[in-house]
Design an enzyme around this catalytic site. Structure first.
Site, PDB file in Angstrom:
ATOM      1  N   SER A  29       0.892  -1.323   0.003  1.00 40.66           N
ATOM      2  CA  SER A  29      -0.063   0.064  -0.228  1.00 40.66           C
ATOM      3  C   SER A  29       0.934   1.375  -0.046  1.00 40.66           C
ATOM      4  CB  SER A  29      -1.020   0.065   1.398  1.00 40.66           C
ATOM      5  OG  SER A  29      -0.230  -0.113   2.513  1.00 40.66           O
ATOM      6  N   ASN A 116      -1.983  -2.599  13.274  1.00 37.99           N
ATOM      7  CA  ASN A 116      -3.409  -2.270  13.271  1.00 37.99           C
ATOM      8  C   ASN A 116      -4.001  -1.074  13.789  1.00 37.99           C
ATOM      9  OD1 ASN A 116      -3.446  -4.902  11.779  1.00 37.99           O
ATOM     10  ND2 ASN A 116      -4.226  -6.102  13.558  1.00 37.99           N
ATOM     11  N   THR A 162     -40.657  25.881 -10.562  1.00 37.99           N
ATOM     12  CA  THR A 162     -40.920  24.564 -10.044  1.00 37.99           C
ATOM     13  C   THR A 162     -41.150  23.801 -11.359  1.00 37.99           C
ATOM     14  OG1 THR A 162     -43.305  25.094 -10.055  1.00 37.99           O
ATOM     15  CG2 THR A 162     -42.070  25.583  -7.933  1.00 37.99           C
ATOM     16  N   HIS A 163     -40.820  22.516 -11.516  1.00 36.35           N
ATOM     17  CA  HIS A 163     -40.808  21.874 -12.420  1.00 36.35           C
ATOM     18  C   HIS A 163     -39.938  22.330 -13.542  1.00 36.35           C
ATOM     19  CE1 HIS A 163     -44.334  19.484 -10.607  1.00 36.35           C
ATOM     20  NE2 HIS A 163     -44.612  21.088 -10.291  1.00 36.35           N
ATOM     21  N   SER A 284     -13.714  25.467 -27.763  1.00 37.08           N
ATOM     22  CA  SER A 284     -13.741  24.134 -28.349  1.00 37.08           C
ATOM     23  C   SER A 284     -12.867  24.154 -29.486  1.00 37.08           C
ATOM     24  CB  SER A 284     -15.226  24.118 -29.146  1.00 37.08           C
ATOM     25  OG  SER A 284     -15.191  23.150 -30.291  1.00 37.08           O
ATOM     26  N   LYS A 290     -17.828  28.657 -29.198  1.00 36.42           N
ATOM     27  CA  LYS A 290     -17.955  28.070 -27.856  1.00 36.42           C
ATOM     28  C   LYS A 290     -17.215  28.453 -26.627  1.00 36.42           C
ATOM     29  CE  LYS A 290     -19.816  24.183 -27.782  1.00 36.42           C
ATOM     30  NZ  LYS A 290     -21.155  23.599 -27.464  1.00 36.42           N
ATOM     31  N   ASN A 292     -17.322  26.810 -22.860  1.00 32.43           N
ATOM     32  CA  ASN A 292     -17.982  25.931 -22.129  1.00 32.43           C
ATOM     33  C   ASN A 292     -17.795  25.896 -20.750  1.00 32.43           C
ATOM     34  OD1 ASN A 292     -18.835  24.758 -24.773  1.00 32.43           O
ATOM     35  ND2 ASN A 292     -16.869  23.477 -24.928  1.00 32.43           N
ATOM     36  N   GLU A 297     -19.553  21.650 -15.202  1.00 30.69           N
ATOM     37  CA  GLU A 297     -19.618  20.033 -15.629  1.00 30.69           C
ATOM     38  C   GLU A 297     -18.801  19.171 -14.938  1.00 30.69           C
ATOM     39  OE1 GLU A 297     -20.523  20.461 -20.110  1.00 30.69           O
ATOM     40  OE2 GLU A 297     -19.244  21.845 -19.562  1.00 30.69           O
ATOM     41  N   TYR A 324      -9.230  -6.672  12.720  1.00 25.75           N
ATOM     42  CA  TYR A 324      -8.771  -6.173  11.670  1.00 25.75           C
ATOM     43  C   TYR A 324      -8.669  -7.288  10.544  1.00 25.75           C
ATOM     44  CZ  TYR A 324      -5.127  -4.390   8.045  1.00 25.75           C
ATOM     45  OH  TYR A 324      -4.753  -3.895   7.001  1.00 25.75           O
ATOM     46  N   GLN A 329      -7.070  -2.325   4.266  1.00 25.99           N
ATOM     47  CA  GLN A 329      -5.912  -1.584   3.341  1.00 25.99           C
ATOM     48  C   GLN A 329      -6.843  -0.944   2.229  1.00 25.99           C
ATOM     49  OE1 GLN A 329      -2.173  -2.981   2.953  1.00 25.99           O
ATOM     50  NE2 GLN A 329      -2.370  -2.905   0.705  1.00 25.99           N
ATOM     51  N   LYS A 332      -8.191   3.173   1.813  1.00 23.67           N
ATOM     52  CA  LYS A 332      -7.277   4.408   1.892  1.00 23.67           C
ATOM     53  C   LYS A 332      -7.551   5.250   0.492  1.00 23.67           C
ATOM     54  CE  LYS A 332      -4.424   2.704   4.875  1.00 23.67           C
ATOM     55  NZ  LYS A 332      -5.230   1.392   4.713  1.00 23.67           N
TER      56      LYS A 332
HETATM   57  N1  ARG Z   1      -1.182  -1.367   5.043  1.00 23.39           N
HETATM   58  C1  ARG Z   1      -2.032  -1.945   6.235  1.00 23.39           C
HETATM   59  C2  ARG Z   1      -3.300  -1.254   5.906  1.00 23.39           C
HETATM   60  O1  ARG Z   1      -3.247  -0.363   5.256  1.00 23.39           O
HETATM   61  C3  ARG Z   1      -1.476  -1.750   7.486  1.00 23.39           C
HETATM   62  C4  ARG Z   1      -1.997  -2.738   8.454  1.00 23.39           C
HETATM   63  C5  ARG Z   1      -1.579  -4.136   8.280  1.00 23.39           C
HETATM   64  N2  ARG Z   1      -1.850  -4.831   9.139  1.00 23.39           N
HETATM   65  C6  ARG Z   1      -1.715  -6.133   9.205  1.00 23.39           C
HETATM   66  N3  ARG Z   1      -1.671  -7.076  10.184  1.00 23.39           N
HETATM   67  N4  ARG Z   1      -1.009  -6.788   7.930  1.00 23.39           N
HETATM   68  O2  ARG Z   1      -4.471  -1.472   6.516  1.00 23.39           O
END
Ligand code: ARG
Length: 468
Positions: A29, A116, A162-163, A284, A290, A292, A297, A324, A329, A332
């Site tokens: 990660s 964790n 309205t509408h 454009s 144009k 835009n 948007e 956990y 993970q 995120k």
């Molecule tokens: N990279 C992990 C996460 O985002 C961190 C926690 C990992 N814990 C574990 N027991 N593998 O959740």
């Protein structure tokens, strides 16, 4: 990013084979969680201070850890940090680097905690920092831009719908304050969400707590958390705070998407009520005429992205037993993406709304079309003794004549109008004008210019009180 196979992982004791190369990259990660490096370091420093206070670390060890982490922070900021996929995430990358820098004291930092509770703490700190330092100020800036615009345009008349059919005349200021009401609720909801973000999981360790005599009140105070979480299993596995934030972001973007839809309509050549400014539009490559409305948007489009993140987060959580699981993970990317999206949308809207130009004559002309003062005529008849249902019928007939002869009610002669009801006197035109119509809605929450000015001042005062 290096994937150096010689990097020693901190958990290889019970393993006899190296991690499959693809699994290593698949499970890492660090590519996206390194943005939490500050919070990770902040959490580690607080943890080290607490461990020293309770006698688990010596003061020398603590100081070495703090020095090392401070150097690491500088390294990361300078772009010199050797991030490694083999070390999976921001937590292990930093811890390993610390150990390489300061030796054994670095290895003691993880005493009494787990990744964790560490990751759950980092994500909460990160989200809290974004709420405080970026999201709240940008939201306030947009609110202020709307409130100021409302004050300036308290007399500007436009047709209300309205509408999506012309209903009654309103003031542009009133319309802006309607948007601000939505944002004010969003602002209050965000502050409420923050209460549940600001609870500390650290000390939950892997899931059951720890055998060391930790002082969680101390760590919570160091990190600015309102309190340590009450249950360690919940502490490491709860992601409600992220779901709550994403629900909040979805509501906000739903509102902004509605504003966008209006701005897009209003800037079309059929409406031609506003000019969003060259700096906020694009041209454009093929059609030279144009201009835009890209900003609204895009904001409307990005709404789908935030709803998607909320959906992803709910799905990530729905099947997880306590405590956990690695599934977490996946929290995120949707969360970070929503934070970035919300910040961007708020910023661009605050900038754009501060300089929007109105085409007041066009709005006024639009309000004159579509019989927007028909209700005023009915109310006038009621005041002159006609029951409302009969008045409605009379005005309906007058409107039919207007449709047939392509004229507004105010453009008919007194004789013509009196042909529909003898309750109509020569003062009727005072009530058929746009100004008379809006001025008559003179009560709390009404569109009368005086009320709009008052409401704008009140809205501004409310924001100033919140800031104290
Ligand atoms: N990279 C992990 C996460 O985002 C961190 C926690 C990992 N814990 C574990 N027991 N593998 O959740």
């Amino acid at each position: 990013m290096s994937d150096n196979k010689t990097v020693e992982k901190p958990w290889t004791g019970r393993f006899s084979e190296p991690t499959n190369a693809f699994v290593e990259a698949f499970g890492a990660s660090v590519g996206f969680d390194q943005r939490m490096y500050k919070q990770d370091i902040q959490g580690s420093i607080a943890h080290a201070r607490m461990l020293t206070k309770v006698g688990v670390l010596t003061e020398e060890e603590r100081d070495a850890i703090i020095r090392g982490l401070t150097n690491i922070e500088a390294e990361i900021q300078a772009g010199d940090f050797p991030w490694s996929i083999a070390l999976e995430d921001v937590h292990m990358n930093i811890e390993k680097r610390l150990t390489d820098m300061i030796g054994d004291a670095g290895k003691k930092l993880h005493t009494g905690r787990s990744r964790n509770d560490q990751v759950a703490t980092d994500v909460r700190l990160y989200l809290r920092d974004e709420i405080d330092a970026a999201i709240t100020p940008e939201l306030k800036r947009l609110q202020l831009a709307l409130i100021e615009l409302a004050g300036r345009e308290a007399d500007t008349i436009m047709p209300g719908f309205t509408h999506l059919q012309t209903a009654q005349p309103i003031t542009f200021g009133h319309h802006m304050l309607a948007w601000n009401e939505m944002l004010q609720r969003d602002s209050e909801r965000l502050m409420d969400c923050r209460k549940r973000v600001n609870i500390m999981p650290l000390g939950s360790a892997a899931l059951a707590g720890t055998t060391y005599p930790i002082d969680r009140e101390f760590t919570a105070k160091e990190l600015g958390f309102d309190m340590p979480g009450r249950n360690s299993l919940d502490g490491v596995s709860d992601r409600d705070f992220a779901i709550e934030f994403l629900s909040w972001a979805s509501l906000l973007l739903m509102h902004m998407s509605r504003f966008s839809e209006e701005l897009i309509l209003w800037s079309s050549s059929q409406f031609d009520w506003v000019d969003l400014g060259d700096a906020f539009c694009t041209g454009s490559s093929i059609m030279p005429q144009k201009k835009n409305p890209d900003v609204p948007e895009l904001v409307r489009g990005k709404t789908g992205r935030v709803f998607g993140s909320l959906s992803a987060m709910l799905m990530i959580m729905k099947g997880q037993p306590l405590a956990y699981n690695k599934d977490n993970q996946e929290d995120k990317e949707p969360l970070f993406d929503a934070i970035d999206t919300v910040k961007g949308c708020l910023k661009v809207y605050a900038d754009m709304m501060a300089q929007i130009k109105l085409k007041r004559d066009n709005m006024r002309e639009a309000a004159l079309r579509g019989f927007s003062t028909a209700t005023d005529l009915a109310d006038y008849l009621v005041r002159n003794g006609v029951p409302f249902r009969d008045a409605h019928e009379v005005v309906g007939k007058a409107v039919a004549l207007g449709v047939e002869t392509k004229r507004d009610l105010s453009e008919m002669s007194l004789e013509e109008l009196q042909g529909f009801s003898d309750a109509i006197k020569n003062d009727v035109f005072e009530f058929l004008t746009l100004e008379g119509s809006v001025a008559a809605r003179d009560h709390i929450g009404g569109t009368a210019p005086g009320r709009v000015r008052e409401a704008a001042e009140l809205a501004k005062a409310m924001m100033e009180i919140e800031r104290l």
